[in-house]
Design a protein around this motif. Structure first.
Motif, PDB file in Angstrom:
ATOM      1  N   PRO A  97      -6.071  -0.245  -2.090  1.00  0.00           N
ATOM      2  CA  PRO A  97      -6.578   1.123  -2.283  1.00  0.00           C
ATOM      3  C   PRO A  97      -5.608   2.172  -1.779  1.00  0.00           C
ATOM      4  CG  PRO A  97      -8.236  -0.304  -1.275  1.00  0.00           C
ATOM      5  CD  PRO A  97      -6.943  -1.043  -1.223  1.00  0.00           C
ATOM      6  N   ARG A  98      -5.622   3.312  -2.436  1.00  0.00           N
ATOM      7  CA  ARG A  98      -4.781   4.424  -2.007  1.00  0.00           C
ATOM      8  C   ARG A  98      -5.358   5.147  -0.793  1.00  0.00           C
ATOM      9  NH1 ARG A  98      -3.856   6.127  -8.169  1.00  0.00           N
ATOM     10  NH2 ARG A  98      -1.727   5.337  -8.468  1.00  0.00           N
ATOM     11  N   ALA A  99      -6.636   4.971  -0.543  1.00  0.00           N
ATOM     12  CA  ALA A  99      -7.280   5.683   0.569  1.00  0.00           C
ATOM     13  C   ALA A  99      -6.677   5.249   1.891  1.00  0.00           C
ATOM     14  CB  ALA A  99      -8.774   5.405   0.580  1.00  0.00           C
ATOM     15  N   ARG A 148       0.668   4.194  -2.813  1.00  0.00           N
ATOM     16  CA  ARG A 148       0.394   5.576  -2.426  1.00  0.00           C
ATOM     17  C   ARG A 148       1.515   6.530  -2.836  1.00  0.00           C
ATOM     18  NH1 ARG A 148      -2.805   7.525   1.385  1.00  0.00           N
ATOM     19  NH2 ARG A 148      -1.090   8.467   2.542  1.00  0.00           N
ATOM     20  N   ARG A 162       0.833  -1.208   0.000  1.00  0.00           N
ATOM     21  CA  ARG A 162       0.000   0.000   0.000  1.00  0.00           C
ATOM     22  C   ARG A 162       0.872   1.264   0.000  1.00  0.00           C
ATOM     23  NH1 ARG A 162      -5.367  -1.529   2.076  1.00  0.00           N
ATOM     24  NH2 ARG A 162      -5.864   0.672   2.421  1.00  0.00           N
ATOM     25  N   ARG A 186     -16.321  -1.795   3.984  1.00  0.00           N
ATOM     26  CA  ARG A 186     -15.073  -1.030   4.080  1.00  0.00           C
ATOM     27  C   ARG A 186     -14.136  -1.424   2.936  1.00  0.00           C
ATOM     28  NH1 ARG A 186     -13.797   1.618   8.615  1.00  0.00           N
ATOM     29  NH2 ARG A 186     -11.586   1.145   8.318  1.00  0.00           N
ATOM     30  N   LYS A 187     -14.465  -0.953   1.746  1.00  0.00           N
ATOM     31  CA  LYS A 187     -13.685  -1.296   0.559  1.00  0.00           C
ATOM     32  C   LYS A 187     -12.251  -0.769   0.658  1.00  0.00           C
ATOM     33  CE  LYS A 187     -17.268  -3.191  -1.349  1.00  0.00           C
ATOM     34  NZ  LYS A 187     -17.371  -4.679  -1.394  1.00  0.00           N
ATOM     35  N   GLU A 188     -12.052   0.308   1.439  1.00  0.00           N
ATOM     36  CA  GLU A 188     -10.717   0.890   1.549  1.00  0.00           C
ATOM     37  C   GLU A 188      -9.750  -0.010   2.318  1.00  0.00           C
ATOM     38  OE1 GLU A 188     -13.031   2.504   5.107  1.00  0.00           O
ATOM     39  OE2 GLU A 188     -13.403   1.984   3.016  1.00  0.00           O
ATOM     40  N   ASP A 189     -10.272  -1.054   2.972  1.00  0.00           N
ATOM     41  CA  ASP A 189      -9.403  -1.959   3.723  1.00  0.00           C
ATOM     42  C   ASP A 189      -8.616  -2.894   2.823  1.00  0.00           C
ATOM     43  OD1 ASP A 189     -10.121  -0.871   6.116  1.00  0.00           O
ATOM     44  OD2 ASP A 189     -11.481  -2.481   6.700  1.00  0.00           O
TER      45      ASP A 189
END
Length: 372
Positions: free
Chosen positions: A370-372, A89, A85, A121-124
């Motif tokens: 995910p970048r979030a 990022r 990740r 929680r797709k950002e996980d």
């Protein structure tokens, strides 16, 4: 095996070699953890009473099954996830790997108290949706308390400043797989992430040293040469003496005759991080093969899971995945997840720009990481 690329230019042979070492490192660390799980916390007399005069020699039931892993492997997997990740990022300009690792460790902390993944929680990312990880497997108190809130421990203000355990070191092998980095930067990153749960110099410098050892092996060095490099880098760090003494004792013990459990226990001492690392290095140096080295690493009265994982990572980085005992791999819990994550890590490190650069981002990859 040939040395992997360190220049950023990867040929096919170098990519294959690197993937084998990544797989070997992560799988062997998990196998060492699983081998040690049934005897973790037992003394040598208890181990021999339960498993025979030679101690534990094969995988045995723990946590309800053979081949079960513990929080050591769980946190190692989230370490890899955090590193991927962080690389993803980097394209955004918001690049601070310790923060990305802290977020990954907080995702692990959720698995220790939630019943299962929250699909909303797709950002996980995908790893946090692996249901088998939602099981508490003897996590160290320092890991739970260090990650109990959102504040990130730093070198200036570490979490658990008195904690000397080996758990931070045992999750730090993946930092060593950053083969394109200079070893002093690998050491620094491992240290900055270790203090998020283990704030004593003996613990976080052992984590940094272990990462440097894996780094040297993944780049094709000998274990003895990697130890010498670690000693050189540690010399400039305040509080390094117990860790450097432990590594020197491991090298010296190799010349003291046939390896045995008594010598491993002598190196481990009180069971603090530097002792467990010392014993793991010794077992990797004297082990006739991966199986022999891991058996030595888990038969003692200290943290068998941490020692097994530390030794396994070294042997896996040194020899690659094909040297691992196939029977043990067959029974390893979560093997498919470990392999998937290992291959993703190898792909990110060798072909990352093709996956998420502004010129050609892959939606599937960004959904996984995910970048979030």
């Amino acid at each position: 095996m040939s040395a992997v690329a360190t220049t950023g230019v990867w040929g096919r042979t170098e990519q294959q070699d690197f993937r084998s070492r990544v797989r070997g490192t992560l799988l062997a660390a998990a196998v060492g953890d699983a081998l040690g799980a049934p005897v973790d916390g037992a003394d040598l007399a208890e181990i021999r009473a339960a498993h025979g005069a030679e101690g534990l020699t094969e995988l045995a039931p723990a946590h309800g099954r053979r081949g079960a892993v513990t929080a050591v492997t769980q946190l190692s997997l989230f370490t890899v996830d955090g590193l991927i990740r962080a690389q993803v990022r980097r394209d955004t300009g918001a690049w601070h790997p310790p923060t990305d690792l802290h977020r990954a460790y907080l995702r692990w902390a959720v698995t220790q108290h939630d019943w299962g993944p929250d699909e909303r929680r797709k950002e996980d990312g995908w790893l946090a949706r692996e249901e088998w990880l939602y099981s508490r497997r003897a996590p160290a108190r320092a890991c739970l308390t260090g990650l109990a809130d959102d504040r990130m421990g730093t070198l200036d203000v570490p979490k658990n400043p008195g904690e000397r355990g080996a758990e931070a070191a045992a999750r730090s092998a993946a930092f060593g797989l950053l083969v394109g980095w200079e070893p002093q930067l690998v050491l620094q990153l491992a240290v900055e992430c270790a203090v998020q749960t283990h704030g004593h110099p003996q613990a976080y410098l052992a984590a940094g040293a272990h990462a440097v050892l894996v780094h040297g092996l993944a780049r094709g060095e000998s274990l003895d040469g990697a130890v010498q490099r670690a000693l050189s880098l540690l010399a400039a760090r305040p509080g390094h003496q117990p860790v450097t003494d432990g590594l020197r004792h491991a090298l010296g013990a190799v010349r003291q005759g046939m390896p045995n459990a008594a010598r491993v226990e002598e190196l481990i001492g009180e069971g603090d991080a530097e002792g467990v690392l010392s014993a793991a290095v010794y077992c990797a140096l004297v082990g006739e093969d991966v199986r022999h080295g891991l058996r030595l690493a888990v038969n003692h009265g200290a943290s068998s899971t941490a020692a097994g994982a530390l030794c396994g990572a070294l042997l896996g980085a040194l020899h690659g995945e094909t040297a691992l005992p196939p029977g043990w791999l067959t029974e390893l819990e979560g093997r498919a997840t470990v392999l998937e994550l290992a291959d993703d890590f190898a792909m990110e490190m060798t072909q990352g720009p093709a996956l998420h650069s502004p010129a050609g981002a892959s939606p599937g990859w960004l959904a996984r990481y995910p970048r979030a």
